[in-house]
Design a protein around this motif. Structure first.
Motif, short mmCIF file in Angstrom:
data_model
loop_
_atom_site.label_atom_id
_atom_site.label_comp_id
_atom_site.label_asym_id
_atom_site.label_seq_id
_atom_site.Cartn_x
_atom_site.Cartn_y
_atom_site.Cartn_z
N VAL A 122 35.85 10.46 -11.91
CA VAL A 122 36.74 9.30 -11.82
C VAL A 122 36.96 8.69 -13.20
CG1 VAL A 122 37.08 7.01 -10.81
CG2 VAL A 122 36.12 8.85 -9.42
N GLY A 123 35.91 8.56 -13.98
CA GLY A 123 36.04 8.05 -15.34
C GLY A 123 36.92 8.94 -16.19
N THR A 124 36.82 10.25 -16.01
CA THR A 124 37.64 11.20 -16.75
C THR A 124 39.11 11.03 -16.37
OG1 THR A 124 35.82 12.77 -16.95
CG2 THR A 124 38.04 13.66 -17.19
N ILE A 125 39.39 10.82 -15.09
CA ILE A 125 40.76 10.57 -14.65
C ILE A 125 41.29 9.29 -15.27
CG2 ILE A 125 42.18 9.97 -12.64
CD1 ILE A 125 40.35 11.95 -11.04
N VAL A 126 40.50 8.22 -15.23
CA VAL A 126 40.90 6.95 -15.84
C VAL A 126 41.19 7.18 -17.33
CG1 VAL A 126 40.10 4.64 -16.51
CG2 VAL A 126 39.72 5.48 -14.18
N TRP A 127 40.29 7.84 -18.03
CA TRP A 127 40.45 8.07 -19.47
C TRP A 127 41.73 8.84 -19.76
CZ3 TRP A 127 38.41 5.78 -23.46
CH2 TRP A 127 38.52 6.36 -24.73
N SER A 128 42.04 9.83 -18.91
CA SER A 128 43.25 10.63 -19.14
C SER A 128 44.51 9.79 -19.03
CB SER A 128 43.31 11.82 -18.18
OG SER A 128 43.63 11.39 -16.86
N PHE A 129 44.53 8.80 -18.15
CA PHE A 129 45.69 7.93 -18.00
C PHE A 129 45.82 6.93 -19.16
CE2 PHE A 129 45.42 8.69 -13.23
CZ PHE A 129 46.48 9.58 -13.23
N GLU B 227 34.03 18.78 -14.80
CA GLU B 227 34.80 17.63 -14.30
C GLU B 227 34.38 16.31 -14.95
OE1 GLU B 227 34.32 17.79 -10.06
OE2 GLU B 227 36.03 19.13 -9.86
N GLU B 228 33.55 16.38 -15.96
CA GLU B 228 33.08 15.18 -16.63
C GLU B 228 33.51 15.20 -18.10
OE1 GLU B 228 28.86 15.19 -15.94
OE2 GLU B 228 29.13 14.44 -13.91
N SER B 229 33.35 14.08 -18.74
CA SER B 229 33.68 13.99 -20.16
C SER B 229 32.59 13.23 -20.89
CB SER B 229 35.01 13.25 -20.37
OG SER B 229 36.07 13.97 -19.81
N VAL B 230 32.51 13.47 -22.18
CA VAL B 230 31.62 12.72 -23.06
C VAL B 230 32.51 12.06 -24.11
CG1 VAL B 230 29.74 12.86 -24.72
CG2 VAL B 230 29.72 14.32 -22.69
N LEU B 231 32.32 10.76 -24.28
CA LEU B 231 33.08 9.99 -25.26
C LEU B 231 32.13 9.60 -26.38
CD1 LEU B 231 34.89 7.54 -22.79
CD2 LEU B 231 35.57 9.84 -23.47
N LEU B 232 32.58 9.75 -27.61
CA LEU B 232 31.77 9.38 -28.77
C LEU B 232 32.58 8.43 -29.64
CD1 LEU B 232 29.40 9.63 -30.81
CD2 LEU B 232 30.63 11.59 -31.77
N ASP B 233 31.99 7.28 -29.92
CA ASP B 233 32.58 6.33 -30.87
C ASP B 233 31.88 6.55 -32.20
OD1 ASP B 233 33.39 4.24 -32.45
OD2 ASP B 233 33.06 2.70 -30.94
N PRO B 234 32.52 7.25 -33.14
CA PRO B 234 31.86 7.57 -34.40
C PRO B 234 31.53 6.34 -35.24
CG PRO B 234 34.14 8.33 -34.44
CD PRO B 234 33.87 7.81 -33.07
#
Length: 72
Positions: free
Chosen positions: A45-52, A27-34
Motif C-alpha cells: 500500500v505504501g508503494t502504491i501511495v509513493w508511486s502516485f 511488492e515493497e519498496s525501500v526509501l532512503l533520504d541521503p
C-alpha cells in the motif's frame, strides 16, 4: 495532534520529498533520504501511495486514486 504538526485536510497538497531514493523489492519498496541517512521500508500500500506521489496531489485525490487502485 502533537505540537508543531501540520493538520492534513482533503485540500492539502502532498508530494514526494526531493532527493529521496527508491528501490523496489517485490511488492515493497525501500526509501532512503541521503540527507538524513534515514531509510524506510514500505509495504504494498505504501508503494502504491509513493508511486502516485510522482506529482503533487491533493490528499483527497490521493485517497481516491489509492481506493480505486485497491478496489475499496
Amino acid at each position: 495532534m502533537r505540537a508543531g504538526a501540520a493538520e492534513l485536510r482533503g485540500e492539502t497538497v502532498v508530494r514526494r520529498s526531493d532527493g529521496v531514493l527508491t528501490a523496489s523489492i517485490e511488492e515493497e519498496s525501500v526509501l532512503l533520504d541521503p540527507d538524513s541517512g534515514l531509510y524506510y521500508a514500505i509495504n504494498l500500500v505504501g508503494t502504491i501511495v509513493w508511486s502516485f506521489l510522482d506529482e503533487p496531489l491533493t490528499l483527497a485525490s490521493l485517497v481516491e486514486r489509492v481506493a480505486t487502485e485497491l478496489a475499496i
